[in-house]
Design a protein around this motif. Sequence first.
Motif, short mmCIF file in Angstrom:
data_model
loop_
_atom_site.label_atom_id
_atom_site.label_comp_id
_atom_site.label_asym_id
_atom_site.label_seq_id
_atom_site.Cartn_x
_atom_site.Cartn_y
_atom_site.Cartn_z
N GLY A 53 0.76 -1.28 0.03
CA GLY A 53 -0.14 -0.22 -0.05
C GLY A 53 0.68 1.36 -0.03
O GLY A 53 2.24 1.17 -0.29
N TRP A 55 1.66 4.78 2.25
CA TRP A 55 1.91 4.90 3.56
C TRP A 55 2.35 6.43 3.80
O TRP A 55 3.22 6.69 3.05
CB TRP A 55 2.86 4.12 4.30
N ASP A 129 -2.93 -0.86 10.25
CA ASP A 129 -2.47 -0.12 9.42
C ASP A 129 -1.56 1.06 9.89
O ASP A 129 -1.47 2.23 9.32
CB ASP A 129 -3.77 0.85 8.89
N GLU A 148 1.46 5.63 8.58
CA GLU A 148 0.01 5.15 8.69
C GLU A 148 -0.44 4.99 7.08
O GLU A 148 -0.05 5.87 6.37
CB GLU A 148 -0.81 6.04 9.22
N ARG A 149 -1.06 3.86 7.06
CA ARG A 149 -1.46 3.44 5.66
C ARG A 149 -2.62 4.24 5.21
O ARG A 149 -3.41 4.34 5.92
CB ARG A 149 -1.60 1.76 5.74
N THR A 151 -3.55 3.87 1.90
CA THR A 151 -4.46 2.93 0.97
C THR A 151 -3.98 1.82 0.77
O THR A 151 -2.52 1.66 0.62
CB THR A 151 -4.68 3.71 -0.45
N PRO A 152 -4.60 0.59 0.83
CA PRO A 152 -3.82 -0.59 0.50
C PRO A 152 -3.44 -0.97 -0.88
O PRO A 152 -3.80 -0.26 -1.51
CB PRO A 152 -4.84 -1.61 0.88
#
Length: 152
Positions: A53, A55, A129, A148-149, A151-152
Amino acid sequence: MMATSRLASLLALLLLVSACSASKNAVPPAPAMPEAPAAAPAPAVPETPAALGVWDYLIADTPQGDAGGVLTLAWDGEAYSGEITNDLLFQTVDVEDFVLNGDQATFKATFDMQGDALPTTVTATLTGDMMVGKIEVSGLGSYDFEAERRTP
């Protein structure tokens, strides 16, 4: 007595004929059905790689202040690849040697600092995440790293 003997012979002949015709009309037993082969196990479905993803990250309390950027990780079925941007250095470089062992992630990236290579190594714990750990900046020290993610 001859009549009795003939009658017995005739009766024996009738029994023999009826036995033969009964065996001709008898339904032979069904052949044994071969056992069905055991069902093949379902192929393993690859798990979605946990670190995949985009991050957003922050490196806290560097000598130049907080530094942030974006870490993008892809999975080709065998290994991770990606890139990392650094807003303080205005650069995007390749992620090198990304390894995820359980929830422990490590990777390297080499930035350019005024013509000199600036190798970095990130070691972090991945929980859902979030990635939290340290970034070691060669010759400059170790700093908190948090991502922090997006979007995957």
